[in-house]
Write a protein that holds these residues in place. Sequence first.
Motif, PDB file in Angstrom:
ATOM      1  N   HIS A  19       0.829  -1.201   0.000  1.00 22.49           N
ATOM      2  CA  HIS A  19       0.000   0.000   0.000  1.00 22.49           C
ATOM      3  C   HIS A  19       0.862   1.249   0.000  1.00 22.49           C
ATOM      4  O   HIS A  19       2.033   1.206   0.366  1.00 22.49           O
ATOM      5  CB  HIS A  19      -0.939   0.001   1.208  1.00 22.49           C
ATOM      6  N   ILE A  20       0.283   2.356  -0.454  1.00 17.35           N
ATOM      7  CA  ILE A  20       0.953   3.653  -0.335  1.00 17.35           C
ATOM      8  C   ILE A  20      -0.082   4.705   0.071  1.00 17.35           C
ATOM      9  O   ILE A  20      -1.278   4.554  -0.167  1.00 17.35           O
ATOM     10  CB  ILE A  20       1.631   4.108  -1.642  1.00 17.35           C
ATOM     11  N   PHE A  21       0.423   5.776   0.669  1.00 16.58           N
ATOM     12  CA  PHE A  21      -0.417   6.902   1.063  1.00 16.58           C
ATOM     13  C   PHE A  21       0.152   8.150   0.406  1.00 16.58           C
ATOM     14  O   PHE A  21       1.345   8.417   0.486  1.00 16.58           O
ATOM     15  CB  PHE A  21      -0.390   7.059   2.587  1.00 16.58           C
ATOM     16  N   ILE A  22      -0.717   8.897  -0.269  1.00 16.16           N
ATOM     17  CA  ILE A  22      -0.312  10.159  -0.885  1.00 16.16           C
ATOM     18  C   ILE A  22      -0.900  11.286  -0.048  1.00 16.16           C
ATOM     19  O   ILE A  22      -2.090  11.272   0.283  1.00 16.16           O
ATOM     20  CB  ILE A  22      -0.800  10.227  -2.345  1.00 16.16           C
ATOM     21  N   GLU A  23      -0.047  12.259   0.289  1.00 15.44           N
ATOM     22  CA  GLU A  23      -0.481  13.306   1.227  1.00 15.44           C
ATOM     23  C   GLU A  23      -1.314  14.397   0.575  1.00 15.44           C
ATOM     24  O   GLU A  23      -2.194  14.968   1.211  1.00 15.44           O
ATOM     25  CB  GLU A  23       0.752  13.946   1.879  1.00 15.44           C
ATOM     26  N   ASP A  24      -0.997  14.734  -0.669  1.00 15.66           N
ATOM     27  CA  ASP A  24      -1.671  15.870  -1.282  1.00 15.66           C
ATOM     28  C   ASP A  24      -1.889  15.622  -2.771  1.00 15.66           C
ATOM     29  O   ASP A  24      -0.927  15.675  -3.533  1.00 15.66           O
ATOM     30  CB  ASP A  24      -0.811  17.127  -1.077  1.00 15.66           C
ATOM     31  N   PRO A  25      -3.094  15.363  -3.198  1.00 13.44           N
ATOM     32  CA  PRO A  25      -4.335  15.198  -2.454  1.00 13.44           C
ATOM     33  C   PRO A  25      -4.333  13.866  -1.710  1.00 13.44           C
ATOM     34  O   PRO A  25      -3.667  12.923  -2.149  1.00 13.44           O
ATOM     35  CB  PRO A  25      -5.401  15.194  -3.566  1.00 13.44           C
ATOM     36  N   PHE A  59      -1.774   7.394   9.112  1.00 15.05           N
ATOM     37  CA  PHE A  59      -0.982   8.352   8.346  1.00 15.05           C
ATOM     38  C   PHE A  59      -1.238   9.745   8.920  1.00 15.05           C
ATOM     39  O   PHE A  59      -2.331  10.016   9.416  1.00 15.05           O
ATOM     40  CB  PHE A  59      -1.390   8.347   6.869  1.00 15.05           C
ATOM     41  N   PHE A  60      -0.212  10.598   8.811  1.00 17.22           N
ATOM     42  CA  PHE A  60      -0.349  11.951   9.348  1.00 17.22           C
ATOM     43  C   PHE A  60      -0.011  12.985   8.278  1.00 17.22           C
ATOM     44  O   PHE A  60       0.938  12.813   7.513  1.00 17.22           O
ATOM     45  CB  PHE A  60       0.599  12.149  10.532  1.00 17.22           C
ATOM     46  N   SER A 107       6.235  18.115  12.002  1.00 20.00           N
ATOM     47  CA  SER A 107       6.063  16.743  11.519  1.00 20.00           C
ATOM     48  C   SER A 107       5.716  15.815  12.669  1.00 20.00           C
ATOM     49  O   SER A 107       6.076  16.067  13.819  1.00 20.00           O
ATOM     50  CB  SER A 107       7.354  16.254  10.850  1.00 20.00           C
ATOM     51  N   VAL A 108       5.001  14.749  12.310  1.00 19.79           N
ATOM     52  CA  VAL A 108       4.726  13.695  13.291  1.00 19.79           C
ATOM     53  C   VAL A 108       5.801  12.626  13.117  1.00 19.79           C
ATOM     54  O   VAL A 108       6.107  12.214  11.995  1.00 19.79           O
ATOM     55  CB  VAL A 108       3.317  13.112  13.099  1.00 19.79           C
ATOM     56  N   ASN A 109       6.381  12.216  14.222  1.00 19.72           N
ATOM     57  CA  ASN A 109       7.524  11.308  14.182  1.00 19.72           C
ATOM     58  C   ASN A 109       7.281  10.094  15.063  1.00 19.72           C
ATOM     59  O   ASN A 109       6.438  10.110  15.960  1.00 19.72           O
ATOM     60  CB  ASN A 109       8.781  12.022  14.685  1.00 19.72           C
ATOM     61  N   ILE A 110       8.089   9.066  14.803  1.00 23.20           N
ATOM     62  CA  ILE A 110       8.057   7.859  15.640  1.00 23.20           C
ATOM     63  C   ILE A 110       9.270   7.908  16.554  1.00 23.20           C
ATOM     64  O   ILE A 110      10.374   8.266  16.126  1.00 23.20           O
ATOM     65  CB  ILE A 110       8.115   6.594  14.756  1.00 23.20           C
ATOM     66  N   TYR A 125       4.279   7.895  19.105  1.00 18.87           N
ATOM     67  CA  TYR A 125       4.307   9.024  18.171  1.00 18.87           C
ATOM     68  C   TYR A 125       4.442  10.346  18.928  1.00 18.87           C
ATOM     69  O   TYR A 125       3.921  10.491  20.040  1.00 18.87           O
ATOM     70  CB  TYR A 125       3.019   9.068  17.341  1.00 18.87           C
ATOM     71  N   TYR A 126       5.116  11.299  18.281  1.00 18.62           N
ATOM     72  CA  TYR A 126       5.166  12.657  18.831  1.00 18.62           C
ATOM     73  C   TYR A 126       5.259  13.654  17.677  1.00 18.62           C
ATOM     74  O   TYR A 126       5.599  13.282  16.550  1.00 18.62           O
ATOM     75  CB  TYR A 126       6.338  12.811  19.802  1.00 18.62           C
TER      76      TYR A 126
END
Lengths: 276, 427
Positions: free
Chosen positions: A49-55, A212-213, A219-222, A230-231
Amino acid sequence: MHDLWNEIPIRISGSGDELQPELLINEDIVFDWSSFASLKEFSLSYRDHIFIEDPVCYSKRYDFTHKDSTSSGLTIKAMFCYAGQSVALEFLQGEPNLFQRAIPLDTARNITEEAQIGNFAVSWSWRESTSPSNLIFVYRNLLVSCYSQQDNVNLLGLGNEITTYLASLDTSEAYVTVEEGWLSNCHSDRPSIQVAERLDLGELDNDDQTHFFVSGGGSVNIEAGNSKLYYYRASLEPGDFQIKHYYTQRADSLFLKREILDLDILDKDNQPGEKQ
Amino acid sequence: MKPIISAIYFNHNKSSKKTSALNIRASKQVESHLPEYLKGSRSEAVYSIEQTRGQDVTIEVHFDNSQGDSKTYEIKAEGGGVLGKIDPFKVNLLRDIRSMYINPVLKHRKFEAVGKYRDKWTWFYREASGTAWKPLIEFEQTVFLVLGIPDQIWTQLFAHNNNPWTFMLDYLCPIAQGAKTQAEATTKMLHLIYETYDLKYDIDIGNSRYFWYIQGTVDHYISFDNWFNYIINKSPPTHKQFCAGTPEQYNDFKIVNCYDCAGLLFLYSTLLGVDAKVFKQEPFGYLKYVYPIGRGKCNNPFYGCLYSAYAALKMDEYGRSKFALHTYVKISEKNNFDATMMEWFSLPRMALYTLQFMREWGSYIAARFRPDAKPKPKPIFAPIGVLANLSQSEYESRVLHPKPNSSGVPVYEKGTPRSIFIKNTHP
C-alpha cells in the motif's frame, strides 16, 4: 491521447449529461477476493500500500497468481481518494502516461455502459486479442485498475463484480471529521508548544489499523526504538497549525477516517546558557 | 579540575546553512539527535560544500559549570579530518553561571568533495597560557559532505519529514565519494542505478512499478519506501514473475521503466546537493540501437516476452515499436543524464572513442610538464555509451532515429522536454 480521455474533464467539471450527483463511499472497503467468481482460479499472493499526502489518497496493490499455472498473473490497484471523484478521475487520466508503450487506440473502448462497470471505465489491450489486457475505472471516489499479461482473465467480469460490491457500500455527500478519537484522547485541550519543541502524542496500534499523518508547522515522528510511540515536532514558524490523522479501522480496509488536532506554536524564549 | 564539555552542536543554527550544519533526520519518520555530541552519544552532521564556501562555519560547544567554578581555560582540538583542528580558544567560567557556550570557527576544514567521513577529534585543555596541554575528550564524528543544499523533494524547513535522511546519505555518500562536481556525482548515481541493482526494462508495455501520476498537473509520486525495501535492501517479493513461463521470466519488482530510473536518479542526485530535475519528453519516437537497462542491443523496445530475437531490427524495418514518451534527468535544466538506457557502439566507434580518450590523457600529461602549465581537469573516463552530461541535441542525436514521412523526408517525432515534479509517498 484518445478521445475517450477527453470525456473525463467534462465529468470533472460537472457538465456531462450522464453525471450523477457525486457521492462518497462511506464504509470500510474490504475486498474479499475469494468471493469473486472471476477470481476463482486465482489466489492473492501479495499486497502492499501507499499513502499520498496531497491530495489525500490511499492505494493498495493486490497481486494474484493462477492456482494451476505459474505463468498467469493479475494485478489490481485500488485507490481511495478522500477529496472525491474528481481526484480519482485525474489519476485515471494520468495512468496511461506512465506507460512508455503507446496504448493501441484501436483497442481502447469506453465500456462503462456496455459492461456496467464504474461511473467511467476504459479498457484496452496490448495483445492481438478480443479480451482486454487493461481495465481502469472510477466508481464514486475510488479508482480501480486491473492488468493481466495473459488472456485467461475475465477483466470485464471482474470489473463488474467490483462495481457491484462498491455499489453495496454506504455513501455520504461529505466526510465528517471524527470528533473523539485518538488525538483528542491524547490532548483534550488545544495544546501550545514553543517552536522546535516536541509534543508527545501517544501510542498507536499498528497491527489492526493503518495510520498516516499530514501535519502543518512541523512533523509527526516515531520514537526511535519504539515504533508505536508518536510525537509531533514543531518547526521554527510560530502560528496556528493542524495535525491531521488519517486511519483505517481495519488493516485490510481502504477507507480512511480523519481526525484533527489544532495546536498553537509560540515563539521561543532565549536559549538556555550564556554565550561568550 | 578540568572543564566539562556537555554538548557540541554542529547544526546550531536551524535557519542558516552557510555557517552551520544542515537540518537532517534519520529517516522519514525518525529524527536525528540534537546536539550531535551529548556526553558520549553521537549522531551525524551534514554540510553543504557550496553554501559553506568562504564562510565562517562554526560549531557550538557547551560547557557544564554546575560545580560553580570561576576559572579560565584554554581549549583546542587536534585531528578532526575534514572538520580540521580547532585553534585554541579561551573559556571563562563564572561562578554564578551554570552553563555557557562558545562558537569556535572551523578554520581548517576541508570541505572539498562529496563523501562520508569518519574522523577523530582529540580535545585538550590547559588552565593558563604556557602550561602543558592535557587531554579532555576524544571522539569520532561522522560527517557527510554534499555539493549543495538538497532541494526539490528535500527541504531545509526544520522538522520536516523531507529533511535529508541520513540512512540514505550513509548509503549514497560512500558511492559518490570524491565527487567534486554535479556532473560527476550524478554520473556515479547513474552507474549505480543502471549497473548494480540487476534491473531490467519492461519490454512488454514499459510500465512503472513505483510511480503514480495525476493528469493535468506536473505531480508524480514515487513509492520510495517500496523501492528501498525491494531493491536496495534486496528483499523484493518473489511471488510475482514478469513474463512468467517464458525465457524473459524475471522478478516483477525488478522490472522498471523510465520513470523508475529517472525518479531514482533524481532522488539520489538531489540528496547529494545536485540541482537536478526530471524532464518528460512526449512524444519521444523511434530509437537508434541502445541497451535498455538490463537488456541487450535493441531498437524495438517492446518486443514482448517471446520475441527477444526481434529486439534489434533493421532500422527501416516496418512495425518496430517506439517510446511514446521518455523521462530523464537534467542538471541545472541543461545537460541530460539517462539511467534507463545506454547507447550501443559499433566496434569501429568503440576503437575511435578509445583513441580519443587516450589522446585526451596524452594532452593532459603533456600539459603537466610544460613550465607555464595551467591546471587542467583530469579526463574522466565515461564507459562507452553512457548517456551522461549530454546537451539536448547531442542526446537526441545519440538515441533518436528519424523516420521518413509520407514525402520520404526523415523527421523526428520528438516533443519538447518539460520538467515534472516528483513527490514521495508515505510508507
